[in-house]
Design an enzyme around this catalytic site. Sequence first.
Site: not given
Length: 431
Positions: A21-23, A26
Amino acid sequence: MKSELVTPSHLARKAVVYIRQSTPHQVVSNQESLRLQYALRQRARELGWREAAIDVIDADLGLSGASIAQRNGFKELGGRVGLSEVGLILSIDVTRLARNCTDWYPLLDICGLRGCLIADRDGVYDPGTPNGRLLLGLKGSISELELHTIRSRLTAGLLAKAERGELAVMLPIGLMRDPSGVVVKDPDMAVQGRLGLVFQLFLQLRSVAKVMRALNERDLELPRRDRYGDLCWTRATLAAVAAILKNPAYAGAFVYGRTRFQPTKREGALPQKAPRPMEEWRIVVKHRYPAYIDWPIYEKIRAVIRDNRAEYMRIKTRAPRNRELLLHGIAWCARCGHKMYVRYKGRRRVCMQSPAYPGRSANLPTHPRRPYRCSGWRRIPNRTSAGRTRCLVALPPGAAADEQCVTLQCRTRARAQAVHGGARRTAVQPS
Protein backbone atom coordinates in the site's frame (compact mmCIF):
# COMPACT_ATOMS: atom_id res chain seq x y z
CA MET A 1 -10.33 -22.26 -10.40
CA LYS A 2 -7.28 -23.59 -12.18
CA SER A 3 -5.59 -22.11 -15.24
CA GLU A 4 -4.27 -23.93 -18.28
CA LEU A 5 -1.07 -21.88 -18.02
CA VAL A 6 -0.14 -23.51 -14.69
CA THR A 7 2.07 -26.55 -15.27
CA PRO A 8 3.79 -29.01 -12.91
CA SER A 9 7.05 -27.07 -13.39
CA HIS A 10 5.35 -23.99 -11.95
CA LEU A 11 3.81 -25.95 -9.07
CA ALA A 12 7.24 -27.30 -8.16
CA ARG A 13 8.31 -23.77 -7.25
CA LYS A 14 6.97 -21.19 -4.83
CA ALA A 15 3.94 -18.95 -5.24
CA VAL A 16 4.62 -15.45 -3.87
CA VAL A 17 1.87 -13.04 -2.83
CA TYR A 18 3.15 -9.45 -3.10
CA ILE A 19 1.35 -6.93 -0.87
CA ARG A 20 1.85 -3.16 -0.91
CA GLN A 21 0.00 0.00 0.00
CA SER A 22 1.31 3.40 -0.99
CA THR A 23 1.31 5.36 2.29
CA PRO A 24 1.32 4.59 6.02
CA HIS A 25 -2.07 6.30 6.22
CA GLN A 26 -3.51 3.76 3.79
CA VAL A 27 -2.06 0.92 5.83
CA VAL A 28 -3.90 2.19 8.90
CA SER A 29 -7.18 3.34 7.33
CA ASN A 30 -7.71 1.06 4.30
CA GLN A 31 -7.94 -2.23 6.16
CA GLU A 32 -10.34 -3.78 3.65
CA SER A 33 -7.84 -3.45 0.81
CA LEU A 34 -5.22 -5.05 3.05
CA ARG A 35 -7.51 -8.00 3.80
CA LEU A 36 -8.22 -8.51 0.08
CA GLN A 37 -4.50 -8.66 -0.65
CA TYR A 38 -3.78 -11.20 2.09
CA ALA A 39 -6.74 -13.26 0.83
CA LEU A 40 -4.78 -13.96 -2.37
CA ARG A 41 -3.31 -16.97 -0.55
CA GLN A 42 -6.64 -18.68 -1.17
CA ARG A 43 -6.35 -17.83 -4.87
CA ALA A 44 -2.93 -19.52 -4.95
CA ARG A 45 -4.39 -22.65 -3.33
CA GLU A 46 -7.15 -22.72 -5.94
CA LEU A 47 -4.50 -22.60 -8.68
CA GLY A 48 -2.89 -25.74 -7.26
CA TRP A 49 -0.20 -24.62 -4.80
CA ARG A 50 0.15 -26.19 -1.38
CA GLU A 51 -0.07 -23.97 1.70
CA ALA A 52 3.59 -24.59 2.56
CA ALA A 53 4.62 -23.44 -0.93
CA ILE A 54 2.95 -20.04 -0.64
CA ASP A 55 5.03 -17.08 0.61
CA VAL A 56 3.89 -13.54 1.39
CA ILE A 57 6.09 -10.47 0.81
CA ASP A 58 4.69 -7.44 2.63
CA ALA A 59 7.91 -5.54 3.37
CA ASP A 60 6.82 -2.63 1.12
CA LEU A 61 3.72 -1.63 3.06
CA GLY A 62 3.54 2.16 3.22
CA LEU A 63 5.94 2.72 0.28
CA SER A 64 5.06 4.24 -3.08
CA GLY A 65 5.32 2.17 -6.25
CA ALA A 66 6.68 5.09 -8.27
CA SER A 67 10.25 3.83 -7.73
CA ILE A 68 12.03 0.75 -6.41
CA ALA A 69 14.16 2.90 -4.09
CA GLN A 70 13.76 1.68 -0.51
CA ARG A 71 11.45 -1.14 -1.71
CA ASN A 72 13.34 -4.13 -0.37
CA GLY A 73 10.37 -6.43 -0.89
CA PHE A 74 10.27 -5.78 -4.64
CA LYS A 75 14.04 -6.29 -4.87
CA GLU A 76 13.74 -9.58 -2.97
CA LEU A 77 10.99 -10.68 -5.35
CA GLY A 78 13.10 -9.93 -8.42
CA GLY A 79 16.07 -11.78 -6.95
CA ARG A 80 14.05 -14.89 -6.15
CA VAL A 81 12.55 -14.92 -9.64
CA GLY A 82 16.04 -14.68 -11.12
CA LEU A 83 17.09 -17.72 -9.05
CA SER A 84 14.12 -19.72 -10.43
CA GLU A 85 12.59 -20.07 -6.97
CA VAL A 86 9.21 -18.54 -7.90
CA GLY A 87 6.65 -20.06 -10.25
CA LEU A 88 3.83 -17.55 -9.70
CA ILE A 89 3.58 -13.92 -8.58
CA LEU A 90 0.19 -12.93 -7.18
CA SER A 91 -0.93 -9.33 -6.69
CA ILE A 92 -4.33 -7.74 -6.32
CA ASP A 93 -3.40 -5.48 -9.25
CA VAL A 94 -0.26 -4.93 -11.30
CA THR A 95 -0.11 -1.38 -9.92
CA ARG A 96 0.88 -2.98 -6.60
CA LEU A 97 4.04 -4.30 -8.22
CA ALA A 98 5.17 -1.13 -9.98
CA ARG A 99 3.84 2.17 -11.27
CA ASN A 100 6.93 2.84 -13.33
CA CYS A 101 7.62 1.14 -16.66
CA THR A 102 11.34 1.37 -15.96
CA ASP A 103 10.82 -1.06 -13.07
CA TRP A 104 7.94 -3.01 -14.61
CA TYR A 105 9.48 -4.24 -17.86
CA PRO A 106 12.69 -5.67 -16.31
CA LEU A 107 10.45 -7.78 -14.07
CA LEU A 108 8.57 -9.01 -17.14
CA ASP A 109 11.87 -9.89 -18.82
CA ILE A 110 13.08 -11.91 -15.84
CA CYS A 111 9.73 -13.69 -15.47
CA GLY A 112 9.66 -14.54 -19.17
CA LEU A 113 13.23 -15.85 -19.03
CA ARG A 114 12.66 -18.01 -15.92
CA GLY A 115 9.13 -19.14 -16.80
CA CYS A 116 7.38 -17.37 -13.93
CA LEU A 117 3.67 -16.51 -14.21
CA ILE A 118 2.04 -13.28 -13.04
CA ALA A 119 -1.55 -13.24 -11.79
CA ASP A 120 -3.97 -10.58 -10.55
CA ARG A 121 -7.68 -10.61 -9.80
CA ASP A 122 -8.51 -10.65 -13.53
CA GLY A 123 -6.47 -13.67 -14.62
CA VAL A 124 -3.13 -15.42 -15.04
CA TYR A 125 -0.57 -14.21 -17.58
CA ASP A 126 2.61 -15.67 -19.03
CA PRO A 127 5.21 -12.93 -19.72
CA GLY A 128 7.07 -15.36 -21.97
CA THR A 129 4.32 -15.32 -24.60
CA PRO A 130 3.53 -12.38 -26.93
CA ASN A 131 -0.08 -12.11 -25.78
CA GLY A 132 0.80 -12.24 -22.10
CA ARG A 133 3.56 -9.65 -22.48
CA LEU A 134 1.24 -7.38 -24.48
CA LEU A 135 -1.49 -7.48 -21.82
CA LEU A 136 0.94 -7.00 -18.94
CA GLY A 137 2.70 -4.18 -20.80
CA LEU A 138 -0.60 -2.37 -21.33
CA LYS A 139 -1.52 -2.79 -17.68
CA GLY A 140 1.87 -1.38 -16.63
CA SER A 141 1.57 1.59 -19.00
CA ILE A 142 -1.95 2.34 -17.77
CA SER A 143 -0.81 2.16 -14.13
CA GLU A 144 2.04 4.62 -14.85
CA LEU A 145 -0.37 7.00 -16.60
CA GLU A 146 -2.79 6.64 -13.71
CA LEU A 147 -0.08 7.77 -11.29
CA HIS A 148 0.49 11.00 -13.23
CA THR A 149 -3.27 11.54 -13.57
CA ILE A 150 -3.76 11.21 -9.83
CA ARG A 151 -0.90 13.59 -9.14
CA SER A 152 -2.13 16.23 -11.57
CA ARG A 153 -5.66 15.98 -10.19
CA LEU A 154 -4.44 16.42 -6.62
CA THR A 155 -2.04 19.29 -7.37
CA ALA A 156 -4.25 21.30 -9.74
CA GLY A 157 -6.40 22.69 -6.93
CA LEU A 158 -3.37 23.17 -4.68
CA LEU A 159 -1.55 25.27 -7.29
CA ALA A 160 -4.65 27.34 -8.03
CA LYS A 161 -4.96 28.15 -4.34
CA ALA A 162 -1.26 28.90 -4.06
CA GLU A 163 -1.40 31.38 -6.96
CA ARG A 164 -3.95 33.39 -4.96
CA GLY A 165 -1.77 33.17 -1.85
CA GLU A 166 -4.53 31.39 0.05
CA LEU A 167 -2.80 28.05 0.52
CA ALA A 168 -2.40 27.33 4.23
CA VAL A 169 1.27 26.54 4.79
CA MET A 170 3.23 26.37 8.01
CA LEU A 171 4.12 29.85 9.21
CA PRO A 172 7.47 30.78 10.78
CA ILE A 173 7.78 31.93 14.35
CA GLY A 174 6.44 35.46 14.73
CA LEU A 175 3.43 34.86 12.46
CA MET A 176 0.23 33.03 13.36
CA ARG A 177 -3.37 32.59 12.24
CA ASP A 178 -6.29 33.95 14.22
CA PRO A 179 -9.50 31.90 14.65
CA SER A 180 -10.84 33.25 11.35
CA GLY A 181 -7.74 32.08 9.43
CA VAL A 182 -6.20 35.53 8.88
CA VAL A 183 -2.41 35.70 9.31
CA VAL A 184 -1.32 38.19 11.99
CA LYS A 185 1.85 38.94 13.90
CA ASP A 186 2.49 37.09 17.13
CA PRO A 187 1.01 39.21 19.93
CA ASP A 188 4.09 38.49 22.09
CA MET A 189 6.08 41.71 21.86
CA ALA A 190 9.26 39.93 22.95
CA VAL A 191 9.07 37.74 19.84
CA GLN A 192 8.44 40.72 17.57
CA GLY A 193 11.28 42.69 19.14
CA ARG A 194 13.79 39.84 18.86
CA LEU A 195 13.02 39.21 15.20
CA GLY A 196 13.29 42.90 14.44
CA LEU A 197 16.65 42.95 16.25
CA VAL A 198 17.97 40.13 14.05
CA PHE A 199 17.22 42.07 10.88
CA GLN A 200 18.61 45.28 12.35
CA LEU A 201 21.88 43.61 13.40
CA PHE A 202 22.35 42.02 10.00
CA LEU A 203 21.93 45.33 8.18
CA GLN A 204 24.65 46.73 10.46
CA LEU A 205 27.06 43.76 10.57
CA ARG A 206 26.31 42.22 7.13
CA SER A 207 27.22 38.70 8.28
CA VAL A 208 25.16 35.82 9.66
CA ALA A 209 28.01 34.68 11.90
CA LYS A 210 28.48 38.17 13.35
CA VAL A 211 24.78 38.40 14.11
CA MET A 212 24.92 35.06 15.91
CA ARG A 213 27.97 36.12 17.96
CA ALA A 214 26.39 39.47 18.81
CA LEU A 215 23.26 37.76 20.12
CA ASN A 216 25.20 35.20 22.14
CA GLU A 217 27.51 37.81 23.63
CA ARG A 218 24.46 39.66 24.92
CA ASP A 219 22.80 36.39 26.07
CA LEU A 220 19.85 37.05 23.78
CA GLU A 221 18.01 33.89 22.76
CA LEU A 222 15.91 33.38 19.63
CA PRO A 223 12.26 32.30 19.60
CA ARG A 224 11.69 28.86 18.12
CA ARG A 225 8.95 26.26 17.96
CA ASP A 226 9.44 22.92 19.64
CA ARG A 227 8.25 19.60 18.23
CA TYR A 228 4.73 20.29 19.50
CA GLY A 229 4.51 23.76 17.93
CA ASP A 230 4.85 25.63 21.22
CA LEU A 231 7.02 28.73 21.67
CA CYS A 232 10.45 28.19 23.21
CA TRP A 233 13.63 30.25 23.47
CA THR A 234 16.97 28.76 22.44
CA ARG A 235 20.54 29.91 21.96
CA ALA A 236 21.24 31.52 18.59
CA THR A 237 22.88 29.33 15.97
CA LEU A 238 23.99 29.95 12.41
CA ALA A 239 21.14 27.83 11.05
CA ALA A 240 18.53 29.61 13.16
CA VAL A 241 19.72 33.11 12.20
CA ALA A 242 20.01 32.19 8.51
CA ALA A 243 16.51 30.65 8.52
CA ILE A 244 15.04 33.90 9.84
CA LEU A 245 16.93 36.08 7.39
CA LYS A 246 16.09 33.93 4.35
CA ASN A 247 12.40 33.41 5.02
CA PRO A 248 10.31 35.57 2.63
CA ALA A 249 7.29 35.41 4.94
CA TYR A 250 8.91 38.06 7.14
CA ALA A 251 8.83 40.35 4.10
CA GLY A 252 5.07 39.78 3.79
CA ALA A 253 5.31 37.44 0.79
CA PHE A 254 3.69 34.08 0.23
CA VAL A 255 6.12 31.84 -1.67
CA TYR A 256 5.47 28.36 -3.01
CA GLY A 257 8.09 26.19 -4.69
CA ARG A 258 11.29 27.31 -2.95
CA THR A 259 12.77 23.80 -3.18
CA ARG A 260 12.99 21.06 -5.76
CA PHE A 261 13.90 17.40 -5.77
CA GLN A 262 17.25 16.45 -7.25
CA PRO A 263 18.41 12.91 -8.02
CA THR A 264 21.28 11.65 -5.93
CA LYS A 265 24.46 10.07 -7.24
CA ARG A 266 24.05 7.03 -4.96
CA GLU A 267 22.14 4.27 -6.71
CA GLY A 268 18.78 3.47 -5.19
CA ALA A 269 18.67 6.56 -2.97
CA LEU A 270 15.64 8.79 -2.81
CA PRO A 271 15.80 12.25 -4.43
CA GLN A 272 16.92 15.00 -2.07
CA LYS A 273 15.41 18.44 -1.60
CA ALA A 274 17.54 21.33 -2.80
CA PRO A 275 16.79 25.07 -2.59
CA ARG A 276 15.94 26.97 -5.76
CA PRO A 277 17.41 30.38 -6.56
CA MET A 278 15.05 33.29 -5.95
CA GLU A 279 14.61 33.78 -9.69
CA GLU A 280 13.23 30.21 -10.01
CA TRP A 281 10.68 30.34 -7.20
CA ARG A 282 7.45 28.96 -8.60
CA ILE A 283 4.86 31.30 -7.06
CA VAL A 284 5.47 34.60 -5.27
CA VAL A 285 2.54 36.64 -3.94
CA LYS A 286 3.62 39.80 -2.15
CA HIS A 287 1.76 41.69 0.56
CA ARG A 288 -0.08 38.60 1.86
CA TYR A 289 1.30 38.63 5.41
CA PRO A 290 2.07 41.41 7.93
CA ALA A 291 5.71 42.27 7.21
CA TYR A 292 8.65 42.74 9.55
CA ILE A 293 10.77 44.17 6.70
CA ASP A 294 10.09 45.52 3.21
CA TRP A 295 10.62 43.41 0.12
CA PRO A 296 13.54 45.53 -1.20
CA ILE A 297 15.31 45.11 2.15
CA TYR A 298 14.72 41.36 1.95
CA GLU A 299 16.25 41.23 -1.52
CA LYS A 300 19.23 43.20 -0.23
CA ILE A 301 19.70 40.75 2.65
CA ARG A 302 19.61 37.77 0.29
CA ALA A 303 22.13 39.44 -2.00
CA VAL A 304 24.52 40.07 0.91
CA ILE A 305 24.21 36.49 2.14
CA ARG A 306 24.81 35.15 -1.34
CA ASP A 307 27.87 37.35 -1.73
CA ASN A 308 29.23 36.26 1.64
CA ARG A 309 29.35 32.60 0.70
CA ALA A 310 32.75 31.06 0.27
CA GLU A 311 32.52 30.63 -3.50
CA TYR A 312 35.71 32.39 -4.43
CA MET A 313 36.33 30.34 -7.56
CA ARG A 314 32.88 31.12 -8.98
CA ILE A 315 32.05 34.72 -8.13
CA LYS A 316 35.47 36.20 -7.20
CA THR A 317 33.96 38.69 -4.74
CA ARG A 318 35.92 37.68 -1.64
CA ALA A 319 39.51 38.74 -1.20
CA PRO A 320 42.04 36.44 0.51
CA ARG A 321 42.21 36.97 4.26
CA ASN A 322 45.99 37.46 4.22
CA ARG A 323 48.33 38.42 1.45
CA GLU A 324 50.19 35.09 1.75
CA LEU A 325 47.05 33.06 0.87
CA LEU A 326 46.69 33.90 -2.81
CA LEU A 327 46.62 30.19 -3.74
CA HIS A 328 43.84 29.36 -1.28
CA GLY A 329 41.31 27.05 -2.90
CA ILE A 330 43.21 26.51 -6.16
CA ALA A 331 46.30 24.54 -5.08
CA TRP A 332 46.27 20.73 -5.43
CA CYS A 333 48.92 18.25 -4.36
CA ALA A 334 50.44 16.48 -7.38
CA ARG A 335 51.86 13.69 -5.20
CA CYS A 336 48.67 12.43 -3.56
CA GLY A 337 45.90 14.36 -5.36
CA HIS A 338 44.46 16.01 -2.25
CA LYS A 339 43.54 19.65 -2.00
CA MET A 340 45.82 22.00 -0.09
CA TYR A 341 44.13 23.50 2.97
CA VAL A 342 44.77 26.35 5.37
CA ARG A 343 44.12 26.73 9.08
CA TYR A 344 43.74 30.38 10.06
CA LYS A 345 43.18 30.02 13.78
CA GLY A 346 46.26 29.98 15.95
CA ARG A 347 49.83 29.38 14.88
CA ARG A 348 49.75 25.60 14.98
CA ARG A 349 48.37 23.32 12.28
CA VAL A 350 46.51 20.05 12.81
CA CYS A 351 46.58 17.27 10.22
CA MET A 352 43.57 14.93 10.44
CA GLN A 353 44.37 12.89 7.32
CA SER A 354 46.99 10.48 8.65
CA PRO A 355 45.71 6.87 8.50
CA ALA A 356 48.99 5.50 9.85
CA TYR A 357 48.10 6.60 13.37
CA PRO A 358 44.34 6.29 13.95
CA GLY A 359 42.95 8.54 16.61
CA ARG A 360 46.01 10.81 16.67
CA SER A 361 46.67 14.13 15.02
CA ALA A 362 49.93 15.92 14.49
CA ASN A 363 50.35 19.46 15.74
CA LEU A 364 52.40 21.25 13.15
CA PRO A 365 53.96 24.69 13.58
CA THR A 366 53.00 27.20 10.92
CA HIS A 367 54.74 30.15 9.43
CA PRO A 368 52.79 33.27 8.38
CA ARG A 369 54.50 33.21 5.01
CA ARG A 370 54.21 29.44 4.47
CA PRO A 371 50.66 28.55 5.48
CA TYR A 372 49.83 25.80 2.96
CA ARG A 373 49.47 22.19 3.88
CA CYS A 374 48.52 19.02 1.97
CA SER A 375 45.24 17.56 3.23
CA GLY A 376 46.46 14.10 2.21
CA TRP A 377 49.55 14.30 4.46
CA ARG A 378 51.00 10.99 5.64
CA ARG A 379 53.94 10.03 7.77
CA ILE A 380 56.43 8.25 5.53
CA PRO A 381 59.63 6.35 6.30
CA ASN A 382 62.93 8.17 6.36
CA ARG A 383 64.10 7.54 2.81
CA THR A 384 67.29 9.55 3.04
CA SER A 385 69.52 10.75 5.81
CA ALA A 386 67.56 14.00 5.87
CA GLY A 387 64.21 12.23 5.44
CA ARG A 388 63.12 14.46 2.57
CA THR A 389 60.61 13.95 -0.17
CA ARG A 390 59.28 16.47 -2.65
CA CYS A 391 55.58 17.15 -3.25
CA LEU A 392 54.59 19.23 -6.27
CA VAL A 393 51.52 21.43 -6.37
CA ALA A 394 49.34 20.98 -9.46
CA LEU A 395 47.17 23.96 -10.30
CA PRO A 396 44.08 24.06 -12.53
CA PRO A 397 44.52 24.75 -16.25
CA GLY A 398 45.12 28.38 -17.01
CA ALA A 399 47.14 29.13 -13.90
CA ALA A 400 50.26 31.25 -14.24
CA ALA A 401 53.43 29.44 -15.30
CA ASP A 402 55.36 30.52 -12.21
CA GLU A 403 52.55 29.20 -9.99
CA GLN A 404 52.75 25.82 -11.71
CA CYS A 405 56.38 25.61 -10.67
CA VAL A 406 55.55 25.86 -6.97
CA THR A 407 56.90 22.90 -5.01
CA LEU A 408 56.52 21.78 -1.46
CA GLN A 409 59.27 20.18 0.58
CA CYS A 410 58.19 17.84 3.38
CA ARG A 411 60.56 16.95 6.20
CA THR A 412 59.97 13.86 8.38
CA ARG A 413 61.78 11.92 11.01
CA ALA A 414 62.34 8.21 11.11
CA ARG A 415 59.26 5.99 11.54
CA ALA A 416 60.70 4.52 14.72
CA GLN A 417 60.69 7.94 16.37
CA ALA A 418 57.13 8.54 15.15
CA VAL A 419 56.00 5.26 16.70
CA HIS A 420 57.32 6.39 20.07
CA GLY A 421 55.35 9.61 19.82
CA GLY A 422 58.30 11.90 19.41
CA ALA A 423 57.87 12.76 15.76
CA ARG A 424 56.99 16.25 14.65
CA ARG A 425 56.52 17.24 11.06
CA THR A 426 57.64 20.68 10.16
CA ALA A 427 55.35 22.94 8.21
CA VAL A 428 55.37 22.67 4.46
CA GLN A 429 57.91 25.06 3.02
CA PRO A 430 58.09 26.27 -0.59
CA SER A 431 61.35 25.38 -2.23
